[in-house]
Design an enzyme around this catalytic site. Structure first.
Site, short mmCIF file in Angstrom:
data_model
loop_
_atom_site.label_atom_id
_atom_site.label_comp_id
_atom_site.label_asym_id
_atom_site.label_seq_id
_atom_site.Cartn_x
_atom_site.Cartn_y
_atom_site.Cartn_z
CB SER A 183 -0.94 -0.06 1.18
OG SER A 183 -1.83 -1.19 1.30
CG ASP A 184 3.50 2.56 3.24
OD1 ASP A 184 2.37 3.63 3.22
OD2 ASP A 184 4.03 2.29 4.35
#
Length: 415
Positions: A183-184
């Site tokens: 996600s990052d």
């Protein structure tokens, strides 16, 4: 491949200046991409502390800095300046950097920079055409805007973990996060794409803009085919382990001495593979003769294929698939893939030296631009190691002024 440090950029973004107020991963991943493509990146860090990820270890680099390997993966091609933005003198210095910047990247809580005069409206007043990218967990508006966002939390909230892991009715079943902070990382990629689009817009119109990017939005957008299966077909996605929700067979199988990945994407490949493993009749069975039928009847098909594949040795099956041009292979450990002949041939692994000569190995920018390739000029810096040199060079601060700021705790030299 060893890259020299501290040389002039030759990348496509040479001349573009980035002020990086972000830390941890999504923001630094974005600014590293821009740095690889030639931009000048100034990373602002808190004196005496630095980026949180510097301490995310072990392992740590054995050079006296105790910087973590985690930090090293996302901070090359940057210069580090340690300034206390909570001090009005420090905030004023950062605004001087912003006045020269094309791009500002930050991942503070919503509204967190306004009290320092470093939010978008404040910086736009100084530099009207600035491109200001704000990365948060949930965006600048909505009921969750003030909630902190972390990769693991986002993987769960976004629905990603509902389709990752073994099925609930199997041993080890249940939700599972992806093994990298996807996600990052994907938010950092979207941030870089958005910034480049904003740069093109500015080149055409002279207009800067604010970019509001949320980890949750990014991860939900990456649900891709899984979300489309629900929105357009009413099929609620579930955890399938290593199976594919639409294409069958597309998973791991157990051979006599190990596991093999089989990824057959069409009917032709399925027919060729079943003939190769000695069960050609499966391709003529109406239950399995086309992709849609195989998906509906996957349990019966996998049972019969598993029995045939179990008779093979893994290396023999992989070799047979390679000879037949069928997609398959093994699950590599990370040391194996980093030493893989294809990765070596592509030149993905690089080495660069820090200012004290300590080598840092890293994975480079994957795209190969024929006219303006990525380049690697600066090793991941120690916290604040460029503070004095940059303040002297950019703002012509005198030794006395710098000493006064150091004594007041406004700026700091390297940790």
């Amino acid at each position: 491949m060893t890259a020299p440090s501290d040389r002039t950029s030759t990348g496509p973004l040479a001349g573009i200046k980035v002020l990086d107020l972000s830390r941890v991963l999504a923001g630094p991943w974005c600014s590293q991409i821009l740095g690889d493509l030639g931009a000048e990146v100034i990373k602002i860090e808190q004196p005496g502390q630095g980026d949180d990820t510097r301490r995310w270890g072990p392992p740590f680099l054995d050079d006296g800095s105790r910087d973590s390997a985690y930090y090293l993966c996302a901070n090359r091609n940057k210069r580090s300046v340690a300034i206390n933005m909570a001090d009005p003198r420090g905030a004023a210095l950062i605004r001087r950097f912003a006045a020269e910047a094309d791009i500002v990247i930050e991942n503070f809580r919503v509204g967190g920079l306004a009290k320092y005069g470093l939010d978008y409206p404040s910086l736009k007043a100084i530099k009207p055409d600035v491109i200001h990218c704000s990365i948060t967990g949930f965006g600048q508006d909505g009921p969750y805007k003030d909630v902190g966002g972390y990769d693991f939390l986002i993987q769960g909230l976004s629905g990603l973990m509902s389709v990752t892991g073994r099925p609930d009715d199997q041993p080890g079943g249940g939700p599972m996060k992806v093994g990298i902070p996807v996600s990052d990382l994907s938010t950092g990629l979207y941030a870089a794409v958005s910034i480049l689009a904003a740069l093109h817009h500015r080149n055409r119109t002279g207009e800067g803009q604010h970019i509001d990017l949320a980890l949750l939005d990014t991860q939900v957008s990456l649900l891709a085919n899984q979300a489309s299966n629900w929105m357009n077909g009413g099929m609620e996605p579930r955890r399938l382990g290593n199976q594919h929700p639409n294409t069958v067979p597309y998973q791991d199988f157990s051979c006599a001495d190990g596991d093999v990945l089989v990824a057959l994407g069409n009917d032709r490949q399925f027919r060729a593979f079943t003939a190769m493993i000695g069960v050609a009749d499966l391709a003529d069975d109406p239950r399995f003769s086309n992709s849609a039928s195989r998906s509906v009847n996957r349990a019966d098909l996998i049972l019969q294929m598993s029995a045939a594949i179990a008779q093979w040795k893994a290396a023999d099956l992989i070799a047979a698939m390679e000879k037949a041009g069928l997609p398959g292979g093994k699950v590599n450990e990370i040391p194996e893939i980093l030493d893989h002949p294809q990765i070596r041939a592509r030149g993905l692994v690089h080495e660069i030296r820090r200012s004290d000569g300590t080598p840092v190995r890293f994975l480079g920018f994957p795209a190969k631009l024929s006219a303006s390739p990525a380049d690697y000029r600066h090793a991941p810096p120690r916290s604040g190691e460029d503070t004095i040199a940059i303040l002297e060079d950019k703002f012509e601060l005198t030794n006395k002024e710098i000493e006064r700021l150091i004594k007041a705790g406004v700026i700091a030299e390297k940790l």
